[in-house]
Design an enzyme around this catalytic site. Structure first.
Site, PDB file in Angstrom:
ATOM      1  CE1 TYR A   1      46.373  68.702 101.335  1.00  0.00           C
ATOM      2  CE2 TYR A   1      45.417  69.484  99.271  1.00  0.00           C
ATOM      3  CZ  TYR A   1      45.436  69.467 100.654  1.00  0.00           C
ATOM      4  OH  TYR A   1      44.524  70.209 101.359  1.00  0.00           O
ATOM      5  CB  CYS A   2      51.004  65.984  93.968  1.00  0.00           C
ATOM      6  SG  CYS A   2      49.398  65.199  93.716  1.00  0.00           S
ATOM      7  CG  ASN A   3      53.859  70.337  93.719  1.00  0.00           C
ATOM      8  OD1 ASN A   3      54.310  69.636  92.814  1.00  0.00           O
ATOM      9  ND2 ASN A   3      53.051  71.356  93.480  1.00  0.00           N
TER      10      ASN A   3
ATOM     11  CG  LEU B   1      56.285  64.891  93.587  1.00  0.00           C
ATOM     12  CD1 LEU B   1      56.138  65.849  92.414  1.00  0.00           C
ATOM     13  CD2 LEU B   1      56.669  63.507  93.105  1.00  0.00           C
TER      14      LEU B   1
END
Length: 224
Positions: free
Chosen positions: A90-92, A95
């Site tokens: 989810y973070c990727n 980003l």
């Protein structure tokens, strides 16, 4: 497709146990339990809000350089994204969405940095994996995240799950505290005042970066 649409599509496949994830329902249940407990704790209400001043910080970027909030704000408004680490899909995706919006941030005179507890080696992995052109800063022990009101400690049962999945946060972060930041996004004026703040204890929910643009336009007007 919006960032949240992408996140929802990934979540649906992941929680359905589709290949290549093949995640058993018990894992999903444990993750849901932890998220519900973090929401119920009210921790997100303690985070910095619009109108607050950010704490000054000095962190190391993915190339080993010291980066200070003062030096960043001297150049213009600042966009900050706190994320969990390169291991978090989810973070990727967030980003990648930030990178896609970077030209619009820069057109308004703003700088963008992302902050995570991972060590610089893993920050470099984040940069390579997501083809980023903005700095990833390493927040050892989540100290800056704590100053923003974002740090929380994983419950024991979630630590056990992460260990069983070989998700070794002490190795990723060079820190055995088993703490993480709640994902948070901030727009900060040059005087350090928060103009936009979004914090969600549900790590699967992320606003589209375009939602920060009105605050950045406001920041640009303040600097005239």
């Amino acid at each position: 497709m919006s960032l949240q649409d992408r996140l929802d599509a990934f979540k649906a496949d992941f929680e359905a146990g589709k290949p290549p994830y093949n995640v058993p329902p018990s894992v999903i249940e444990t993750m849901h339990r932890a998220t519900k407990e973090l929401i119920a704790s009210g921790a997100a209400q303690q985070a910095l809000k619009a109108g607050d001043k950010i704490p000054a910080f000095v962190l190391t970027d993915h190339e080993g350089n010291s980066v200070s909030s003062a030096s960043l704000l001297a150049k213009g408004p600042l966009v900050i994204s706190f994320y969990r680490g390169v291991w978090c899909p989810y973070c990727n995706m967030e980003l990648e969405a930030l990178q896609a919006t970077l030209p619009e941030f820069e057109a308004l005179g703003a700088r963008l940095v992302a902050i995570s507890p991972q060590n610089p080696v893993n920050s470099r992995k984040s940069v390579r994996k997501n083809n980023l052109s903005f700095p990833i800063l390493s927040d050892s022990h989540n100290e800056v995240a704590a100053a923003f009101g974002l740090r929380f400690t994983l419950p024991d049962y979630l630590v056990e799950l992460y260990q069983s999945l070989k998700n070794d946060l002490p190795l990723f972060n060079d820190d055995d505290s088993w703490t993480l930041p709640m994902p948070g996004r901030y727009v900060v004026a040059q005087d350090g005042t928060v103009l936009y703040a979004e914090v969600n204890p549900d790590y699967t929910r992320r606003p589209d970066p375009s939602e920060m643009l009105p605050a950045l336009k406001q920041a640009s007007m303040r600097s005239l």
